[in-house]
Scaffold this active site. Structure first.
Site, PDB file in Angstrom:
ATOM      1  N   CYS A 172       0.819  -1.213   0.000  1.00 46.08           N
ATOM      2  CA  CYS A 172       0.000   0.000   0.000  1.00 46.08           C
ATOM      3  C   CYS A 172       0.852   1.262   0.000  1.00 46.08           C
ATOM      4  CB  CYS A 172      -0.909   0.027   1.231  1.00 46.08           C
ATOM      5  SG  CYS A 172      -1.970  -1.409   1.426  1.00 46.08           S
ATOM      6  N   ASP A 201      -2.255  -2.771   7.769  1.00 50.67           N
ATOM      7  CA  ASP A 201      -3.346  -3.612   8.267  1.00 50.67           C
ATOM      8  C   ASP A 201      -3.238  -5.031   7.724  1.00 50.67           C
ATOM      9  OD1 ASP A 201      -4.169  -1.275   9.372  1.00 50.67           O
ATOM     10  OD2 ASP A 201      -6.120  -1.191   8.390  1.00 50.67           O
ATOM     11  N   CYS A 257      -2.473   3.391   2.874  1.00 53.63           N
ATOM     12  CA  CYS A 257      -3.334   2.494   3.645  1.00 53.63           C
ATOM     13  C   CYS A 257      -4.409   3.292   4.398  1.00 53.63           C
ATOM     14  CB  CYS A 257      -2.470   1.690   4.610  1.00 53.63           C
ATOM     15  SG  CYS A 257      -3.237   0.184   5.239  1.00 53.63           S
ATOM     16  N   ASP A 258      -5.424   2.596   4.890  1.00 56.75           N
ATOM     17  CA  ASP A 258      -6.657   3.287   5.267  1.00 56.75           C
ATOM     18  C   ASP A 258      -6.558   4.242   6.450  1.00 56.75           C
ATOM     19  OD1 ASP A 258      -6.244   0.824   6.549  1.00 56.75           O
ATOM     20  OD2 ASP A 258      -8.348   0.506   6.948  1.00 56.75           O
ATOM     21  N   LYS A 259      -5.797   3.962   7.484  1.00 50.56           N
ATOM     22  CA  LYS A 259      -5.692   4.900   8.610  1.00 50.56           C
ATOM     23  C   LYS A 259      -4.899   6.149   8.252  1.00 50.56           C
ATOM     24  CE  LYS A 259      -6.860   1.645  10.477  1.00 50.56           C
ATOM     25  NZ  LYS A 259      -7.017   0.892   9.317  1.00 50.56           N
ATOM     26  N   CYS A 263      -5.096  -2.131  -0.963  1.00 45.99           N
ATOM     27  CA  CYS A 263      -5.911  -3.340  -1.144  1.00 45.99           C
ATOM     28  C   CYS A 263      -7.089  -3.078  -2.081  1.00 45.99           C
ATOM     29  CB  CYS A 263      -6.383  -3.840   0.205  1.00 45.99           C
ATOM     30  SG  CYS A 263      -5.021  -4.291   1.306  1.00 45.99           S
ATOM     31  N   GLU A 307      -9.132  -5.004  13.846  1.00 47.99           N
ATOM     32  CA  GLU A 307     -10.104  -5.522  12.886  1.00 47.99           C
ATOM     33  C   GLU A 307     -10.201  -7.042  13.010  1.00 47.99           C
ATOM     34  OE1 GLU A 307      -9.533  -2.217   9.333  1.00 47.99           O
ATOM     35  OE2 GLU A 307      -8.538  -4.181   9.159  1.00 47.99           O
ATOM     36  N   SER A 356     -12.489  -5.176   8.985  1.00 49.10           N
ATOM     37  CA  SER A 356     -11.826  -4.659   7.792  1.00 49.10           C
ATOM     38  C   SER A 356     -12.887  -4.382   6.737  1.00 49.10           C
ATOM     39  CB  SER A 356     -10.836  -5.705   7.270  1.00 49.10           C
ATOM     40  OG  SER A 356     -10.477  -5.440   5.939  1.00 49.10           O
TER      41      SER A 356
END
Length: 561
Positions: A52, A84, A125-127, A197, A449, A475
């Protein structure tokens, strides 16, 4: 309109009583001419350790060239990232949500101390993304985000793969339905290179929401990581941030209540992650916008599910790029009256102006996005549930394939690691409501998650016959009949802490309810006997997080009383 673009950095560059600051700036190579220019901080969460983020430092250099070419000083700095995908299913996953706050704090600290006039964040990545937007809201200086882009799909024996394929392969291995060769083959081919992802998991969800909110350039969320369009986007950043500085257009001007409604609408229409609830509430708090879980339900009730993305659907995010990108989706939603087109964005134009010339979606030629007349589901997939098991709320992800109601005996696990054993030894059976507790914001701590558990259940063939509830979170790759974010959490004495094996639990999506069917006398006896466990940590960042974090209903923020 502002003629003074360097209103922060001039504190350092123009004050004759700050010679050391100026000496250091000359020392990094700035000229007398450069000392008159506005300075833009370019923050990257790039690091070598995951797909990511592995390419983000390269994108940061592309952005830097663009910023300098626009007669600004562009200075790159870095902040952390937590993978993650790598940490999921381990105790390390407790650091994931915590990293959002570390990212926000570190960006705020650098920009505040260095007096940057503007900010560009390159996030993967998501955070990373909500962390950057929280910092932007606090600083309230001209800023925009560049999304690193989605990963391409992997392939193995004619099957398209993504990161969730590897998680679900474990379930198949536990069930004995996959060979060792194919198990290894899926793992080695799930992630073919750089990018976040691939499905409508949390990274792509947050990138889409942030674009809909107006804080990134058009199609930032759908330009794939390794596509030339991502490089073109980076090349356009310099002019965009220069324009923001000139207009003095700041995050709080863009991140309005209506902008958040646009973001939620896109999350609902595209089948986005439950994590969007946590993150958007936290982002709203950073700009003093009132936003609650109930706002998500109101929008969910009126927005159809239109996108056929994984994990519940068919496609990866790269498919959207091929049919027009996020701008085409926003154009369509705007035409159907679902968005506020008058919201200003980081282009200096409104959302409606940004998408006016985007290609129109052509239905029938693709099955990525469906028309509102024939949606995948007439209302959205995220549902907010209340009841004695979730007095302050919970978040369900129901796409329509799972059914609307589930009633069954509880199968209780104190943490996710017990569940894998429960699947292997046959303790989890068809019809069960799997309960994973003590994994909340304080109880874990860090609210990890539950991707490994949901993937193991799916892979073992139980995905359509069991439900799962947790005070942890899921997730964006999780699917099935799953309910997370249960508040109050077990560690705080929530009713989920008192559930015992074979207690009946009833979940009713239509009536937005989740209840433990045990009489009040029994519950009172259990409550009298319950004792809060000791914290799992005694020092460090997880300890500080546990002491400061608010509930999932409050976005798990750590920066308010």
């Amino acid at each position: 309109m502002s003629t003074e673009l360097n209103k922060y950095s001039k504190t350092l560059t123009q004050d004759p009583t700050l010679p050391a600051a100026q000496a250091m700036l000359y020392g990094i190579g700035l000229t007398d001419e450069d000392m008159q220019k506005a300075q833009v901080g370019i923050v990257s969460t790039g690091f070598d350790g995951n797909t990511c983020n592995m390419h983000l430092n390269g994108l940061a250099q592309d952005v830097k060239k663009s910023v300098w070419a626009s007669d600004l000083v562009g200075l790159v700095f870095n902040t952390i990232g937590v993978s993650d995908g790598i940490s999921n299913g381990t105790a390390g996953m407790r650091y994931s949500l915590v990293s959002r706050d570390i990212i926000a704090d570190s960006i705020e600290a650098v920009c505040g101390a260095q007096y940057y006039d503007g900010l560009v964040a390159i996030m993967g990545c998501d955070k990373n993304m909500p962390g950057a937007l929280i910092a932007m809201g606090r600083l309230n200086r001209p800023a925009l985000m560049v999304y690193g882009g989605t990963i391409a799909g992997g392939h193995y024996k004619g099957q398209e793969l993504n990161i969730i394929s590897s998680f679900e392969a474990l379930g198949k291995k536990l069930a004995g339905t996959i060979s060792d060769e194919d198990y290894k083959g899926i793992i080695k081919n799930s992630c073919p290179g750089a990018g976040a992802c691939g499905g409508m998991y949390t990274a792509n969800t947050m990138a889409s929401a942030i674009e809909a909110m107006g804080m990134s350039l058009p199609n930032s969320s759908s330009n794939p990581a390794i596509d030339p369009s991502k490089k073109e986007e980076c090349a356009a950043v310099g002019k965009a941030i220069h324009n923001l500085l000139k207009l003095d257009l700041k995050p709080r001007d863009i991140m309005t209540r209506k902008a958040f409604e646009n973001a939620i609408t896109v999350v609902m229409a595209t089948g986005g992650s439950t994590n969007a609830v946590l993150h958007l509430i936290a982002m709203a708090k950073a700009v003093d916008v009132e936003l609650t879980q109930d706002d998500f339900q109101k929008i969910s009730d009126r927005i159809p599910l239109l996108a056929d993305f994984k994990p519940s659907g068919t496609h990866l995010m790269g498919a959207l790029h091929k049919v027009g990108g996020m701008s085409s989706v926003l154009k369509y939603l705007l035409e159907k009256g679902f968005l506020h087109g008058d919201c200003i964005t980081v282009t200096g134009k409104t959302l409606a102006e940004n998408v006016k010339d985007a290609p129109s979606l052509v239905f029938g030629e693709n099955n990525v996005i469906f028309p509102v007349e024939t949606p995948l589901k007439p209302t959205a997939h995220l549902q907010i549930l209340y009841g004695n098991l979730a007095e302050k709320g919970s978040v369900a992800k129901i796409t329509g394939k799972e059914g609307e109601r589930f009633k069954g005996p509880a199968r209780v696990f104190n943490g996710e690691f017990e569940l894998i054993d429960g699947i292997q030894n046959g303790r989890v059976k068809s019809g069960d409501v799997v309960v994973i507790r003590y994994v909340g914001p304080k109880g874990a701590p860090g609210m990890p998650e539950m991707l490994k558990p949901t993937s193991a259940i799916m892979g073992s063939g139980l995905g359509k016959s069991v439900a799962m509830i947790t005070d942890g979170r899921f997730s964006g790759g999780s699917h099935g009949f799953v309910i997370g974010h249960i508040v109050p959490e077990a560690f705080a004495g929530g009713l989920i802490a008192l559930v015992e094996d074979d207690d009946l639990i009833e979940i009713d999506i239509t009536n937005h309810s989740i209840n433990l069917l045990v009489d009040e006398k029994t519950i009172a006896l259990r409550r009298a006997a319950w004792k809060q466990p000791a914290l799992n940590v005694k020092n460090g960042v997880l300890w500080k997080y546990a002491k400061q974090v608010k509930t999932a209903a409050d976005g798990c923020v750590t920066d308010e009383e």
